[in-house]
Design a protein around this motif. Structure first.
Motif, PDB file in Angstrom:
ATOM      1  N   GLN A  98       0.826  -1.211   0.000  1.00 21.31           N
ATOM      2  CA  GLN A  98       0.000   0.000   0.000  1.00 21.31           C
ATOM      3  C   GLN A  98       0.856   1.254   0.000  1.00 21.31           C
ATOM      4  O   GLN A  98       1.964   1.282   0.530  1.00 21.31           O
ATOM      5  CB  GLN A  98      -0.944   0.010   1.201  1.00 21.31           C
ATOM      6  N   ALA A  99       0.303   2.300  -0.616  1.00 18.19           N
ATOM      7  CA  ALA A  99       0.972   3.599  -0.620  1.00 18.19           C
ATOM      8  C   ALA A  99      -0.064   4.671  -0.901  1.00 18.19           C
ATOM      9  O   ALA A  99      -1.007   4.466  -1.671  1.00 18.19           O
ATOM     10  CB  ALA A  99       2.085   3.651  -1.658  1.00 18.19           C
ATOM     11  N   GLY A 100       0.126   5.833  -0.277  1.00 21.30           N
ATOM     12  CA  GLY A 100      -0.802   6.930  -0.474  1.00 21.30           C
ATOM     13  C   GLY A 100      -0.533   8.060   0.500  1.00 21.30           C
ATOM     14  O   GLY A 100       0.627   8.410   0.762  1.00 21.30           O
ATOM     15  N   LEU A 101      -1.600   8.623   1.048  1.00 22.33           N
ATOM     16  CA  LEU A 101      -1.516   9.732   1.994  1.00 22.33           C
ATOM     17  C   LEU A 101      -2.108   9.314   3.334  1.00 22.33           C
ATOM     18  O   LEU A 101      -2.909   8.390   3.416  1.00 22.33           O
ATOM     19  CB  LEU A 101      -2.264  10.953   1.458  1.00 22.33           C
ATOM     20  N   MET A 102      -1.740  10.046   4.375  1.00 21.28           N
ATOM     21  CA  MET A 102      -2.239   9.732   5.710  1.00 21.28           C
ATOM     22  C   MET A 102      -2.337  10.993   6.552  1.00 21.28           C
ATOM     23  O   MET A 102      -1.488  11.886   6.469  1.00 21.28           O
ATOM     24  CB  MET A 102      -1.306   8.727   6.395  1.00 21.28           C
ATOM     25  N   LEU A 103      -3.382  11.050   7.357  1.00 18.99           N
ATOM     26  CA  LEU A 103      -3.550  12.084   8.386  1.00 18.99           C
ATOM     27  C   LEU A 103      -3.552  11.365   9.723  1.00 18.99           C
ATOM     28  O   LEU A 103      -4.400  10.499   9.968  1.00 18.99           O
ATOM     29  CB  LEU A 103      -4.867  12.840   8.171  1.00 18.99           C
ATOM     30  N   TYR A 104      -2.631  11.731  10.588  1.00 14.82           N
ATOM     31  CA  TYR A 104      -2.354  10.968  11.809  1.00 14.82           C
ATOM     32  C   TYR A 104      -2.408  11.909  13.014  1.00 14.82           C
ATOM     33  O   TYR A 104      -1.737  12.946  13.043  1.00 14.82           O
ATOM     34  CB  TYR A 104      -0.968  10.348  11.676  1.00 14.82           C
ATOM     35  N   ILE A 105      -3.228  11.540  13.997  1.00 14.44           N
ATOM     36  CA  ILE A 105      -3.251  12.259  15.277  1.00 14.44           C
ATOM     37  C   ILE A 105      -2.458  11.489  16.319  1.00 14.44           C
ATOM     38  O   ILE A 105      -1.591  12.030  17.001  1.00 14.44           O
ATOM     39  CB  ILE A 105      -4.700  12.473  15.769  1.00 14.44           C
ATOM     40  N   ASN A 106      -2.752  10.206  16.439  1.00 15.38           N
ATOM     41  CA  ASN A 106      -2.023   9.312  17.334  1.00 15.38           C
ATOM     42  C   ASN A 106      -2.274   7.873  16.876  1.00 15.38           C
ATOM     43  O   ASN A 106      -2.948   7.645  15.871  1.00 15.38           O
ATOM     44  CB  ASN A 106      -2.428   9.520  18.801  1.00 15.38           C
TER      45      ASN A 106
END
Length: 202
Positions: A80-88
């Motif tokens: 897998q590959a792409g974008l991510m938004l991470y808080i915790n």
């Protein structure tokens, strides 16, 4: 980055969550080779709990749209590959191409304590595609493109943040069952969201 001065952001401002052994950054292009058994997933169905995937990102406080081109030769289960938004570890959303059931699929995973997984057929060349992730208030809108001309809605979902939360957003890649996926991230930009992120760019 706690202001909307997005034009001043370069990839030199980014940092790693789970830095891979092999990567290169040159002329605003990031190339990554994934390490073995890397993933982001929390619980659902498999009862796996992984927070070992590669994420090269930056903290952003205000609303934003993050866009990039992703290139990879997906070949093994869950590549897998792409974008991510991470808080915790327990709150994040990732999106992109993931290889499953013998083909590359477009999809997203939203995690709020536990992970979901939504996926579908990708009607383009999975070796090169574009993603656009917009965070507006407590909403996330994800779109994808096969040509960077027309954008298709992939997901619109709530993403509830605390007032003090920073969004750590950037390029994501993982290979839960192997190492060695070569991924290229390019053509990235961060902008203030348009007025209508749902329909305004089609």
């Amino acid at each position: 980055m706690e202001s909307k001065d997005y034009k001043s952001i370069t990839l030199d401002h980014f940092r790693w969550l789970n830095e891979p052994t092999n990567w290169n950054l040159c002329d605003s292009v990031l190339k990554v080779t994934t390490d073995d058994k890397t993933d982001f997933w929390q619980g659902t169905w498999y009862n796996f709990h992984f927070n070992t995937g590669h994420l090269f990102g930056i903290d952003i406080k205000d609303d934003f749209t993050f866009e990039a081109c992703i290139e990879a030769d997906f070949a093994s289960l869950y590549d897998q590959a792409g974008l991510m938004l991470y808080i915790n570890e327990k709150q994040w959303i990732k999106t992109g191409i993931e290889y499953t059931d013998g083909q590359a699929m477009i999809g997203s995973v939203l995690t709020n304590g536990v992970s979901d997984w939504a996926t579908g057929i990708f009607n383009g060349n999975p070796k090169k595609f574009w993603l656009k992730l917009s965070s507006v208030g407590n909403i996330v809108c994800i779109k994808y493109s096969i040509d960077k001309v027309k954008w298709a809605l992939l997901r619109l979902c709530p993403f509830i943040k605390k007032e003090e939360d920073l969004c750590f957003v950037g390029f994501m890649c993982c290979t839960p069952q192997r190492s060695g996926l070569n991924v290229k991230f390019s053509e990235y930009k961060i902008t203030v969201p348009i007025d209508d992120v749902l329909h305004g760019d089609n």
